[in-house]
Design a protein around this motif. Sequence first.
Motif, PDB file in Angstrom:
ATOM      1  N   GLY A  12     -12.885  -3.593   0.348  1.00 11.53           N
ATOM      2  CA  GLY A  12     -12.629  -2.613  -0.708  1.00 11.53           C
ATOM      3  C   GLY A  12     -13.117  -3.151  -2.035  1.00 11.53           C
ATOM      4  O   GLY A  12     -13.299  -4.365  -2.199  1.00 11.53           O
ATOM      5  N   ALA A  13     -13.363  -2.251  -2.972  1.00  9.74           N
ATOM      6  CA  ALA A  13     -13.870  -2.630  -4.290  1.00  9.74           C
ATOM      7  C   ALA A  13     -13.479  -1.561  -5.303  1.00  9.74           C
ATOM      8  O   ALA A  13     -13.130  -0.442  -4.929  1.00  9.74           O
ATOM      9  CB  ALA A  13     -15.397  -2.794  -4.246  1.00  9.74           C
ATOM     10  N   ARG A  14     -13.566  -1.909  -6.560  1.00  8.78           N
ATOM     11  CA  ARG A  14     -13.244  -0.940  -7.620  1.00  8.78           C
ATOM     12  C   ARG A  14     -14.325   0.133  -7.762  1.00  8.78           C
ATOM     13  O   ARG A  14     -14.043   1.264  -8.105  1.00  8.78           O
ATOM     14  CB  ARG A  14     -13.048  -1.673  -8.948  1.00  8.78           C
ATOM     15  N   ASP A  15     -15.564  -0.232  -7.509  1.00  6.88           N
ATOM     16  CA  ASP A  15     -16.693   0.687  -7.650  1.00  6.88           C
ATOM     17  C   ASP A  15     -16.834   1.509  -6.365  1.00  6.88           C
ATOM     18  O   ASP A  15     -17.096   0.956  -5.297  1.00  6.88           O
ATOM     19  CB  ASP A  15     -17.969  -0.122  -7.908  1.00  6.88           C
ATOM     20  N   ALA A  16     -16.677   2.805  -6.476  1.00  2.25           N
ATOM     21  CA  ALA A  16     -16.722   3.681  -5.300  1.00  2.25           C
ATOM     22  C   ALA A  16     -18.062   3.593  -4.574  1.00  2.25           C
ATOM     23  O   ALA A  16     -18.119   3.789  -3.353  1.00  2.25           O
ATOM     24  CB  ALA A  16     -16.443   5.121  -5.713  1.00  2.25           C
ATOM     25  N   ARG A  17     -19.137   3.270  -5.285  1.00  7.25           N
ATOM     26  CA  ARG A  17     -20.458   3.171  -4.645  1.00  7.25           C
ATOM     27  C   ARG A  17     -20.522   2.035  -3.633  1.00  7.25           C
ATOM     28  O   ARG A  17     -21.372   2.034  -2.746  1.00  7.25           O
ATOM     29  CB  ARG A  17     -21.556   2.985  -5.689  1.00  7.25           C
ATOM     30  N   TRP A  18     -19.628   1.055  -3.765  1.00  4.75           N
ATOM     31  CA  TRP A  18     -19.612  -0.090  -2.860  1.00  4.75           C
ATOM     32  C   TRP A  18     -19.455   0.354  -1.407  1.00  4.75           C
ATOM     33  O   TRP A  18     -19.992  -0.271  -0.490  1.00  4.75           O
ATOM     34  CB  TRP A  18     -18.474  -1.035  -3.268  1.00  4.75           C
ATOM     35  N   GLN A  19     -18.728   1.441  -1.181  1.00  2.00           N
ATOM     36  CA  GLN A  19     -18.467   1.852   0.197  1.00  2.00           C
ATOM     37  C   GLN A  19     -19.582   2.691   0.815  1.00  2.00           C
ATOM     38  O   GLN A  19     -19.532   3.015   2.000  1.00  2.00           O
ATOM     39  CB  GLN A  19     -17.120   2.553   0.321  1.00  2.00           C
ATOM     40  N   GLU A  20     -20.632   2.997   0.069  1.00  2.00           N
ATOM     41  CA  GLU A  20     -21.705   3.834   0.609  1.00  2.00           C
ATOM     42  C   GLU A  20     -22.340   3.263   1.879  1.00  2.00           C
ATOM     43  O   GLU A  20     -22.528   3.998   2.856  1.00  2.00           O
ATOM     44  CB  GLU A  20     -22.753   4.121  -0.461  1.00  2.00           C
ATOM     45  N   LEU A  41     -13.123   4.582   8.562  1.00  4.17           N
ATOM     46  CA  LEU A  41     -13.166   3.437   7.660  1.00  4.17           C
ATOM     47  C   LEU A  41     -11.749   3.125   7.214  1.00  4.17           C
ATOM     48  O   LEU A  41     -10.903   4.016   7.128  1.00  4.17           O
ATOM     49  CB  LEU A  41     -14.007   3.744   6.421  1.00  4.17           C
ATOM     50  N   ALA A  42     -11.507   1.856   6.909  1.00  6.35           N
ATOM     51  CA  ALA A  42     -10.231   1.435   6.325  1.00  6.35           C
ATOM     52  C   ALA A  42     -10.517   0.229   5.443  1.00  6.35           C
ATOM     53  O   ALA A  42     -11.495  -0.498   5.655  1.00  6.35           O
ATOM     54  CB  ALA A  42      -9.218   1.070   7.397  1.00  6.35           C
ATOM     55  N   PHE A  43      -9.649   0.016   4.455  1.00  7.74           N
ATOM     56  CA  PHE A  43      -9.881  -1.044   3.487  1.00  7.74           C
ATOM     57  C   PHE A  43      -8.617  -1.861   3.252  1.00  7.74           C
ATOM     58  O   PHE A  43      -7.507  -1.343   3.312  1.00  7.74           O
ATOM     59  CB  PHE A  43     -10.372  -0.439   2.168  1.00  7.74           C
ATOM     60  N   LEU A  44      -8.837  -3.133   2.966  1.00  2.00           N
ATOM     61  CA  LEU A  44      -7.736  -4.046   2.700  1.00  2.00           C
ATOM     62  C   LEU A  44      -7.079  -3.727   1.368  1.00  2.00           C
ATOM     63  O   LEU A  44      -5.854  -3.713   1.247  1.00  2.00           O
ATOM     64  CB  LEU A  44      -8.242  -5.496   2.709  1.00  2.00           C
ATOM     65  N   GLU A  45      -7.896  -3.483   0.349  1.00  3.50           N
ATOM     66  CA  GLU A  45      -7.345  -3.205  -0.980  1.00  3.50           C
ATOM     67  C   GLU A  45      -8.346  -2.418  -1.814  1.00  3.50           C
ATOM     68  O   GLU A  45      -9.523  -2.316  -1.469  1.00  3.50           O
ATOM     69  CB  GLU A  45      -6.972  -4.518  -1.691  1.00  3.50           C
ATOM     70  N   LEU A  46      -7.860  -1.850  -2.882  1.00  2.00           N
ATOM     71  CA  LEU A  46      -8.646  -1.162  -3.900  1.00  2.00           C
ATOM     72  C   LEU A  46      -9.237   0.178  -3.469  1.00  2.00           C
ATOM     73  O   LEU A  46      -9.716   0.922  -4.304  1.00  2.00           O
ATOM     74  CB  LEU A  46      -9.778  -2.059  -4.438  1.00  2.00           C
ATOM     75  N   MET A  47      -9.248   0.485  -2.181  1.00  2.00           N
ATOM     76  CA  MET A  47      -9.784   1.753  -1.684  1.00  2.00           C
ATOM     77  C   MET A  47      -8.862   2.277  -0.587  1.00  2.00           C
ATOM     78  O   MET A  47      -8.077   1.523  -0.012  1.00  2.00           O
ATOM     79  CB  MET A  47     -11.198   1.569  -1.120  1.00  2.00           C
TER      80      MET A  47
END
Length: 125
Positions: A12-20, A41-47
Motif C-alpha cells: 500500500g502507498a499514499r499515492d493512488a497511482r502506486w496500485q495501477e 487486491l488487498a493491502f497491508l496499510e494506507l490503501m
Amino acid sequence: MGTHGMILFGHGARDARWQEPFQRLAAKLAAARGDAGPVSLAFLELMTPSLPDAIASQAVAGCDTITVVPVFFGQGGHVRRDLPALIAQCQSEHPGVRLRCAGAVGEDDAVLDAIVRYCIENERA
C-alpha cells in the motif's frame, strides 16, 4: 469442488497511482484463470481493502479456498511477521475456508528471470 479465490497482497502507498500495476496484474491473472474464482487486491496499510476485508468478501462470495500471494520483492518483516499474523486472524474468523499463502513473488526464480530479461531488453533500447 468449491471456488478457489486468489488475493494479491501488497504493501500500500499514499499515492493512488502506486496500485495501477497491481490492478493490471490482477486483471491479467483474472483473465488467465477464467472462471476458476475471483481475483482481488488487498493491502497491508494506507490503501483498501485490507486483507481481512478481502478474505471476508471472497468467503461471502462462496470461496472455500483462498490463496494469498504477497506481491513483495522479498521476504521482509511484513511477509515474515505481519502476514502470518493476519492469515491466522482471518483463519479464526473463517474456519470453513482454507487459507493458503504463497511466498513473496520476488523470491521466485521465474520472476527474477523475467526481471533479468526486462533489464537486458532495456539495456539495448
